[in-house]
Motif scaffolding. Structure first.
Motif, PDB file in Angstrom:
ATOM      1  N   SER A  73      47.188 -12.667  58.753  1.00 28.86           N
ATOM      2  CA  SER A  73      46.299 -12.851  57.602  1.00 28.86           C
ATOM      3  C   SER A  73      46.095 -11.549  56.829  1.00 28.86           C
ATOM      4  O   SER A  73      45.967 -11.549  55.601  1.00 28.86           O
ATOM      5  N   ASN A  76      49.344 -11.087  54.719  1.00 27.82           N
ATOM      6  CA  ASN A  76      49.806 -12.176  53.852  1.00 27.82           C
ATOM      7  C   ASN A  76      48.878 -12.465  52.680  1.00 27.82           C
ATOM      8  O   ASN A  76      49.224 -13.266  51.812  1.00 27.82           O
ATOM      9  N   ASP A  77      47.720 -11.855  52.654  1.00 29.79           N
ATOM     10  CA  ASP A  77      46.761 -12.119  51.587  1.00 29.79           C
ATOM     11  C   ASP A  77      47.256 -11.507  50.274  1.00 29.79           C
ATOM     12  O   ASP A  77      47.583 -10.319  50.210  1.00 29.79           O
ATOM     13  N   ASP A  78      47.279 -12.295  49.225  1.00 30.25           N
ATOM     14  CA  ASP A  78      47.827 -11.848  47.942  1.00 30.25           C
ATOM     15  C   ASP A  78      47.063 -10.665  47.358  1.00 30.25           C
ATOM     16  O   ASP A  78      47.656  -9.721  46.837  1.00 30.25           O
ATOM     17  N   ASN A 191      47.361 -17.419  47.201  1.00 35.69           N
ATOM     18  CA  ASN A 191      47.480 -17.518  48.655  1.00 35.69           C
ATOM     19  C   ASN A 191      48.043 -18.869  49.083  1.00 35.69           C
ATOM     20  O   ASN A 191      47.606 -19.470  50.075  1.00 35.69           O
TER      21      ASN A 191
END
Length: 292
Positions: A73, A76-78, A191
């Motif tokens: 997480s 991967n968070d934009d 996301n």
């Protein structure tokens, strides 16, 4: 506690370590010394501060997910990705510009002062280790722009926030596609999830009101015979809760003590509005809210 302990190890007194730790992780930026972090003149202390300023500007929800086993997480968070891209890009560009125009034989020092001060202003913390008023036109432009950006949503930072800027850009990109391909179906996502028109319109409204209040605050400050740079940067700093502005009066090595009392009232109100994320404050002022 960890931040305060590290500060103490690398040379701060107990009082300074505790005080600066609290204002670092909260991106508050208050220092017990007029010269801020320049007083300590320690690379190790500056690096610790950079680390915890960045931690304070990331979404706390992501940390909870990370602790509970969702290790991906954090990566991967934009908005986290864009935050680091913006930070690293600005540090690299500013470091090379400073080294070419100010310290031609010291790229290391240029990187050091760029990393700390850009991180501080971008996250809305407001510490200073160097008088960036001396960085010339390019440095001043960079500083005034990043005052508006802030950190990620769900953090302690102020400003417009990374995710709103992402959605504004992606929404504009979608609108351009719709104009060039009228029969196409395009969805704005964040996301991996689609963003509704209601959410996008809400962000557009927030952005408009944010800029409007900034403009009104700038005009209000100029009525007190403050110069353009002081009025402009003070309004930007106040609404984004950064702290120091630009110029000799409110720069990183100055304070707001010379500002007229009426201008201070405008700045106090602007800081309050910025801290409450605009809509909360405007709802409180709404007559219909109190009627209910």
């Amino acid at each position: 506690i960890i931040c305060a302990f590290l500060y103490y190890i690398f040379g701060m007194s107990v009082f300074d370590a505790i005080t600066h730790a609290m204002t670092t992780i909260s991106t508050g930026g208050f220092s017990t010394h007029n010269s801020s972090f320049a007083y300590f003149d320690s690379l190790n202390i500056e690096l610790i501060s950079v680390l915890f300023m960045i931690i304070g500007s990331l979404p706390f929800v992501i940390f909870l997910k990370f602790i509970h086993g969702d290790k991906k997480s954090l990566f991967n968070d934009d908005q986290i990705k864009l935050f680091f891209i913006i930070l690293l890009t600005l540090v690299i560009l500013t470091s090379f510009w400073i080294s070419r125009n100010m310290y031609t034989n010291d790229l290391y020092f240029s990187i050091r002062i760029s990393l700390f001060n850009i991180t501080s202003v971008l996250t809305g913390t407001g510490y200073a280790s160097y008088n960036y008023n001396l960085w010339g036109g390019f440095g001043l432009v960079i500083m005034i722009i990043i005052m508006f950006i802030g950190g990620c949503a769900g953090s302690t930072t102020g400003g417009i926030k990374i995710f709103r800027l992402q959605l504004l850009f992606r929404g504009a990109k979608t609108q351009i596609k719709k104009l060039t391909q009228p029969h196409g179906v395009f969805i704005t996502s964040f996301n991996g999830r689609s963003v509704t028109d209601e959410t996008y319109n809400s962000i557009m409204g927030f952005f408009f009101i944010y800029i409007l209040i900034f403009i009104l605050a700038s005009i209000g400050l100029s009525l007190f015979n403050l110069d353009f740079l002081t009025s402009f940067s003070a309004a930007a700093s106040a609404i984004s809760n950064v702290g120091p502005g630009l110029g000799n009066n409110i720069g990183p090595y100055a304070s707001y003590s010379s500002i007229p009392s009426g201008a201070k009232w405008i700045l106090a109100l602007t800081m309050l509005v910025g801290r409450l994320e605009l809509f909360t404050f405007l709802v409180i002022l709404s007559i219909s809210f109190w009627k209910k």
